[in-house]
Design an enzyme around this catalytic site. Sequence first.
Site, short mmCIF file in Angstrom:
data_model
loop_
_atom_site.label_atom_id
_atom_site.label_comp_id
_atom_site.label_asym_id
_atom_site.label_seq_id
_atom_site.Cartn_x
_atom_site.Cartn_y
_atom_site.Cartn_z
N LYS A 77 0.84 -1.18 0.00
CA LYS A 77 0.00 0.00 0.00
C LYS A 77 0.88 1.23 0.00
O LYS A 77 1.73 1.40 0.88
CB LYS A 77 -0.88 0.01 1.25
N VAL A 78 0.67 2.11 -0.99
CA VAL A 78 1.39 3.39 -1.01
C VAL A 78 0.39 4.52 -1.27
O VAL A 78 -0.76 4.27 -1.63
CB VAL A 78 2.49 3.41 -2.10
#
Lengths: 307, 307, 307, 307, 307
Positions: D204-205
Amino acid sequence: MQLTPKVKEILSWYESDNPGTKANIARILMEGRLGGTGRMVILPVDQGFEHGPARSFAPNPAAYDPRYHFELAIEAGLNAYAAPLGMIEAGASTFAGAIPTILKVNSSNSLSTTKDQAVTGSVNDALRLGCSAIGFTIYPSSEYQFEMMEELRELAEEAKASGLAVVVWSYPRGPMLDKTGETALDICAYAAHMAALLGAHIIKVKPPMDAISLDAAKKTYEKHPVELQHQAARIRHVVQACFNGRRLVVFSGGETGTTENILATTRAIHEGGGNGSIIGRNTFQRPRAEALELLGQVIGIYAGESG
Amino acid sequence: MQLTPKVKEILSWYESDNPGTKANIARILMEGRLGGTGRMVILPVDQGFEHGPARSFAPNPAAYDPRYHFELAIEAGLNAYAAPLGMIEAGASTFAGAIPTILKVNSSNSLSTTKDQAVTGSVNDALRLGCSAIGFTIYPSSEYQFEMMEELRELAEEAKASGLAVVVWSYPRGPMLDKTGETALDICAYAAHMAALLGAHIIKVKPPMDAISLDAAKKTYEKHPVELQHQAARIRHVVQACFNGRRLVVFSGGETGTTENILATTRAIHEGGGNGSIIGRNTFQRPRAEALELLGQVIGIYAGESG
Amino acid sequence: MQLTPKVKEILSWYESDNPGTKANIARILMEGRLGGTGRMVILPVDQGFEHGPARSFAPNPAAYDPRYHFELAIEAGLNAYAAPLGMIEAGASTFAGAIPTILKVNSSNSLSTTKDQAVTGSVNDALRLGCSAIGFTIYPSSEYQFEMMEELRELAEEAKASGLAVVVWSYPRGPMLDKTGETALDICAYAAHMAALLGAHIIKVKPPMDAISLDAAKKTYEKHPVELQHQAARIRHVVQACFNGRRLVVFSGGETGTTENILATTRAIHEGGGNGSIIGRNTFQRPRAEALELLGQVIGIYAGESG
Amino acid sequence: MQLTPKVKEILSWYESDNPGTKANIARILMEGRLGGTGRMVILPVDQGFEHGPARSFAPNPAAYDPRYHFELAIEAGLNAYAAPLGMIEAGASTFAGAIPTILKVNSSNSLSTTKDQAVTGSVNDALRLGCSAIGFTIYPSSEYQFEMMEELRELAEEAKASGLAVVVWSYPRGPMLDKTGETALDICAYAAHMAALLGAHIIKVKPPMDAISLDAAKKTYEKHPVELQHQAARIRHVVQACFNGRRLVVFSGGETGTTENILATTRAIHEGGGNGSIIGRNTFQRPRAEALELLGQVIGIYAGESG
Amino acid sequence: MQLTPKVKEILSWYESDNPGTKANIARILMEGRLGGTGRMVILPVDQGFEHGPARSFAPNPAAYDPRYHFELAIEAGLNAYAAPLGMIEAGASTFAGAIPTILKVNSSNSLSTTKDQAVTGSVNDALRLGCSAIGFTIYPSSEYQFEMMEELRELAEEAKASGLAVVVWSYPRGPMLDKTGETALDICAYAAHMAALLGAHIIKVKPPMDAISLDAAKKTYEKHPVELQHQAARIRHVVQACFNGRRLVVFSGGETGTTENILATTRAIHEGGGNGSIIGRNTFQRPRAEALELLGQVIGIYAGESG
């Protein structure tokens, strides 16, 4: 002993816990004069560690004897007694089965220059001493906060597997907080919420004061205001921060206060939907008769006799 | 051997301990010329670790030999002998069963720049060497105090489960304390109290001096005064801090002193209700005959012969 | 909750146990309508394992549901409920904190040709399910008796370290004993004594009958006679065999009997100084109302209402 | 339930993982309205820990109740729900089996002055609570980044051995990065790549912005340009950084935004080949009906209904 | 995925289990064509271990390939697939997430002269292979029954702590039982009851036959008769023996039978309130199309299409 519907409802909040942990929460909630009401008064005696023996017990020298506190808690009809290892060891056999005990497993002291605590008890200690719960203090905002949370995590996992309950004292202090900030409403609600997120069954915080400390939070509170000037409204907000009231939250008596102040705070906790009080200094530093009278009044408020 | 009523009473204070631990406390209390009185004189020889061999033993070269100390303690009719691992190993077989031993399981040294100690012995060591107790030093106020307390916690839990007693040396030192502060009455009482809270069976502190160090404590002592100028009154306050006298507390001889000073301190401990003395340097640095004579006088005071 | 002097006296017998175990014994003794009297009535439901479901529950089909037994024990005001793992798991959460439970950790069945049992529960199970004690059956005289005693030893050690109590069912059976021998007075007293020697806190035996089985014992009983024909005298002898009454001993209801037989046995246990009854089949096989009435009468006898 | 070819293809990327971990990745990918498409929408509720309860839940007070989020995720047809220990414990039994959960095992808070997090959950917690994955945040560039990576390594190894999946939140922050730098394209791609290298199954970014932050990287990007001004092109570059699209990568909604911004970002993620969105604040701070509508639109985009 | 009210009710029976175990029970109950009905059809393939490969698979050689059985179970829309370690390992990755699996952790074989089984799988195996449950066979009445129960106890405790479900095959056999006795109604009900007492979540027994085997039980059944000649009535009695229907119980197809026999048995299970069937040989020894047709008919009966 039949549990009351209120206590059964409270136990249902702890749906992921095993029956052992639920039984220990039930034991605390069913004990004493408030037994079955969902309200609690707990006697904590970790003052000796935090402030030293004379500052804690000189005003009422009978309190130097660990048995005094067991007797006070039992006679006053409290729900539980919380103390560090040595204090519990000094009476656990004499008072076995007489009142639920909470082993305070970490402690700080006034000779420390850091905002940290030492781990001073274990889950095995709690089991051999017949305790219903472990108690652990975190200092959110301290530079040691993450280590403290990690110690709590490990002890809480073991306690829950062994059927014990977990009580978390959440006392914000650290470089970002001045004296006002430590008990500001937003900080107090935040501290209570973090204890809930860490898996606490019972959360202890200080009564929230009429201030908002974090700049980042001010906008929110302006947009979604809490009646800051009413203690009961502030309490209600903290209760909300504890999973909308689905975790037990109790409030400390704070610094030594007058009887009237203590009773006013108690009424606000009662009105705001808090689950009770943890009162140490304000009771054991008074002569026994006065302490019993005060505790009787506090219990009376929670029992709805003068709410 | 029938225990005396005094010793039975003392054992009753340790109500949460198993019979093994009680038996080891009894062994120490029933040994030697003070056996059965509830008073103790213990010989500690950890000076070599703390100050180096020459500073410790050059004044009386016979003391380089570990057997010397076993013999001294036995001949003088003391209650126990305390020392680090190597010292105990060097005589534990020859003197097996001859005198209770206390394995000092942590140690500092003069080559350290930090106020910490190394753990240098284990509960297994204490069992294989036939010791009655482990001894552990904490430095309240040190920046390492919490780590030391956590090491103690772990060792004490294991020692108690194995039926050993736990002796805690509580020596305040650290950034908040100057030389006077380290032995100030409030600090000394606080240090003793923390050892009790940590679960110590026997507490060792330095004799408290005529000072109050913590600002926060001064108000309390003004309101609830202790006769500061009387050593016996100060001792009595420390005893009070040890669960109102329900934990054994003994006092070190402190720095090398004259015979008269040592005896005066002993008389104050006796009068103030302390449980005895731990005297190292002041005995083993004298010629054997003189040491025996001094110890005889100290024991005489505790035995009430010249109290 | 203040313990009664009677319960405090009983706890004093268990002087080598830690406070956790004492608290759990206290919980059992303070629960229900006999709370505080030192007498107990316990509901055991391991019949399903021993005799199969139909022989156990067909006479009162409501009893097929595990919740039925929790409810019966609570409504009747009993001291504790004992059952195997599955039965406890099926109600431990709903009834958490409502009545002390005893996890039966070994079980036999009627399909076995050997006089042995399987270990079917653990101390961890007892902790996670919130039980106050583990229960274990031994068959003195069985060819598997030593293995069973060794399993008990291991489980009891762990239970005691974790603050739990240990209840031992001691049921003699094996090649040396015919049907009469299994409940002969000398055998029954012997079985109770062995349970005490194995470290049981609460001992369960069958009511002793009017017979002496072992030839080697006959001479002794001739020389030191027990009034064999009086049930109360026989009970008194079994109590004597339990460390002269310093271990709690309760008696099973035995095979299904008439109400009058059960009450007569109860009166004899009461008169002979036994600590109570464990009554299973004789209660849960009756309709609920009848079971409650019978239990009320049994409790009444122990409470001295009709002793 | 037959897996779709798309999900089978995705599972083939995780060729070194055991079937347990693959099954848990499959569970997440097969759940909800996007089940089987290889796209995901996940609800994360760790805002309370990060920003405090009021900033998180005051805009929609129903969200103070942990059950609200389970219900929202299920009703919206999402793929998974991610939260810290207390939030999961408060609903894991009621919603057992109803939606895959991700136990967030470390957490930071706004009262910290350091860019670190506390480990607040364990693999055992994840197993007992029935979670499909653990979630862990790293702060690449923080002065604590290596400790965080080492904690992740240890937890991930244990999670993978137990058949769980590992989701890594990779949020660059630290002395080298200003506000722009934290979401610059090169930094975002780098953060995603490090998560992949650390063994994350799902990364997740934050959505990458139109900037290149590291001087050392600028030359490369000049020589091998990415269409910086197009969000979809930037997303495609981050996907490329995740092993050329052979690791699942999802993007946070970022700070509270307008519906149009959120949908535009979603379209870009969809077009750029990202695997989906983690949307917290932007949903649970709206009234339930609005949140469901927004989530319906987001899902619609990923489902290709309006891509 | 919303659980149905029926499945929620079933989960409520397992009140002492953690959410992980509940989620795995839910997964099995929500899977396949009977998902949500509270009924189940499970494919077990441990025949190869029990009877050898040719006796198991020669009638339908495609079944020699482990993937065949995964495919059959998935295509038929079953609830779960149960098999020993090697069979699961041979397909767990290909079919990860496609169907709940039950790792059979003990096995017997036809080359043994004793009525015992080898433990052939572990809880770690079940976790790494993504299984929802472990499966374990006990042989009540066997001379090895107690050892088998003790192995189950240990594995079940570990499985439950790790969030897995426990399925127990309870197959009476041993010196007290002839061929008729092994499936006599009283024995079958007893076997099911013991599995429930041992903590099984799902119980598998053979369909009970029209006989009462134990002399001791005959009196009970005469007094409290079961309509022996009706299969559905016998099933109902077994369900009663499973905590009055508060534990899931499924029935094996038994020896190879005609389609009509299998469907008749299925109708009786359905009518008697059993939770479903475990059908091995009777499906995988037929050609795939026939097996799918038969399973479709069985499922149809449980789905109420032809009940």
